[in-house]
Scaffold this motif. Structure first.
Motif, PDB file in Angstrom:
ATOM      1  N   ARG A  64       1.785   6.771  -6.891  1.00 31.78           N
ATOM      2  CA  ARG A  64       0.746   7.737  -7.286  1.00 31.78           C
ATOM      3  C   ARG A  64       1.215   9.162  -7.025  1.00 31.78           C
ATOM      4  O   ARG A  64       0.941  10.066  -7.801  1.00 31.78           O
ATOM      5  CB  ARG A  64      -0.552   7.445  -6.532  1.00 31.78           C
ATOM      6  N   TRP A  65       1.946   9.373  -5.915  1.00 28.64           N
ATOM      7  CA  TRP A  65       2.478  10.704  -5.598  1.00 28.64           C
ATOM      8  C   TRP A  65       3.524  11.126  -6.639  1.00 28.64           C
ATOM      9  O   TRP A  65       3.501  12.248  -7.135  1.00 28.64           O
ATOM     10  CB  TRP A  65       3.065  10.709  -4.188  1.00 28.64           C
ATOM     11  N   ARG A  90       0.839  -1.199   0.000  1.00 27.18           N
ATOM     12  CA  ARG A  90       0.000   0.000   0.000  1.00 27.18           C
ATOM     13  C   ARG A  90       0.879   1.255   0.000  1.00 27.18           C
ATOM     14  O   ARG A  90       0.586   2.226  -0.693  1.00 27.18           O
ATOM     15  CB  ARG A  90      -0.930  -0.002   1.210  1.00 27.18           C
ATOM     16  N   ARG A  91       1.959   1.230   0.769  1.00 24.01           N
ATOM     17  CA  ARG A  91       2.904   2.348   0.818  1.00 24.01           C
ATOM     18  C   ARG A  91       3.528   2.577  -0.549  1.00 24.01           C
ATOM     19  O   ARG A  91       3.600   3.700  -1.050  1.00 24.01           O
ATOM     20  CB  ARG A  91       3.988   2.041   1.860  1.00 24.01           C
ATOM     21  N   VAL A 144      -1.406  12.361  -6.561  1.00 24.00           N
ATOM     22  CA  VAL A 144      -1.642  12.679  -5.148  1.00 24.00           C
ATOM     23  C   VAL A 144      -0.715  13.837  -4.787  1.00 24.00           C
ATOM     24  O   VAL A 144       0.469  13.815  -5.140  1.00 24.00           O
ATOM     25  CB  VAL A 144      -1.339  11.461  -4.241  1.00 24.00           C
ATOM     26  N   LEU A 192       1.018   4.107  -2.961  1.00 25.98           N
ATOM     27  CA  LEU A 192       0.764   5.519  -2.666  1.00 25.98           C
ATOM     28  C   LEU A 192       1.921   6.392  -3.141  1.00 25.98           C
ATOM     29  O   LEU A 192       1.707   7.445  -3.762  1.00 25.98           O
ATOM     30  CB  LEU A 192       0.542   5.721  -1.166  1.00 25.98           C
ATOM     31  N   ASP A 243      -1.368  15.972   0.743  1.00 24.45           N
ATOM     32  CA  ASP A 243      -2.220  14.838   1.116  1.00 24.45           C
ATOM     33  C   ASP A 243      -1.452  13.725   1.818  1.00 24.45           C
ATOM     34  O   ASP A 243      -2.027  12.973   2.604  1.00 24.45           O
ATOM     35  CB  ASP A 243      -2.919  14.258  -0.111  1.00 24.45           C
ATOM     36  N   ILE A 244      -0.166  13.589   1.542  1.00 23.66           N
ATOM     37  CA  ILE A 244       0.594  12.501   2.156  1.00 23.66           C
ATOM     38  C   ILE A 244       1.506  12.976   3.290  1.00 23.66           C
ATOM     39  O   ILE A 244       1.988  12.174   4.065  1.00 23.66           O
ATOM     40  CB  ILE A 244       1.406  11.713   1.107  1.00 23.66           C
ATOM     41  N   HIS A 292       2.727   7.085   7.444  1.00 24.45           N
ATOM     42  CA  HIS A 292       2.037   5.966   6.809  1.00 24.45           C
ATOM     43  C   HIS A 292       2.047   4.779   7.763  1.00 24.45           C
ATOM     44  O   HIS A 292       3.040   4.523   8.438  1.00 24.45           O
ATOM     45  CB  HIS A 292       2.743   5.590   5.504  1.00 24.45           C
TER      46      HIS A 292
END
Length: 139
Positions: A20-21, A13-14, A26, A17, A30-31, A110
């Motif tokens: 996507r960043w 999942r990390r 993203v 993410l 947001d992160i 995270h």
């Protein structure tokens, strides 16, 4: 830590993410949104690791362990150091530990790992605090 069970690793999942960043889907805001309570817990209860922050690369990340469980009562929902986790694992039957990685420089955070720990024996509980008997109001 011994007695770990129901281990969930959030590395995939990390990785997704962060991909996507990097692709621009993203935003950094947001992160990198750790609240002050989380960053303070990382500063005082966190364990620094050799890996740099995946977002800013300015600082090493800290791993913070949060404990949750009915048996923990008032301690549930608090950050704990590794030596405290070991002691608690020998006192309580079962509680869940959530390990969060935090960067103090950019506030990246995270969920890294979760697991259940404890003796596994029902009814195991820390000794109840002693109370003094009340003095009688009558002479």
């Amino acid at each position: 830590m011994r007695n770990q069970r129901q281990i969930v690793d959030y590395a995939l999942r990390r990785r997704a993410l962060l991909a996507r960043w990097r692709a621009g889907h993203v935003s950094t805001d947001d992160i990198c949104d750790a609240n002050p309570y989380l960053t303070q817990a990382a500063r005082y209860h966190g364990e620094s690791v050799e890996h740099p922050c995946p977002v800013c690369a300015k600082q090493r990340i800290a791993l913070v362990a949060w404990v949750f469980g009915d048996e923990l009562q008032h301690a549930s929902g608090s950050a704990r150091k590794p030596d405290e986790l070991e002691r608690m694992a020998n006192l309580f039957a079962e509680f869940t530990v959530y390990v969060v990685e935090v960067c103090l420089a950019c506030r990246w955070n995270h969920l890294a790992l979760s697991y259940v720990v404890g003796t596994g024996e029902p009814g195991t509980r820390a000794p109840a605090p002693r109370t003094r008997p009340r003095k009688s109001a009558t002479p």
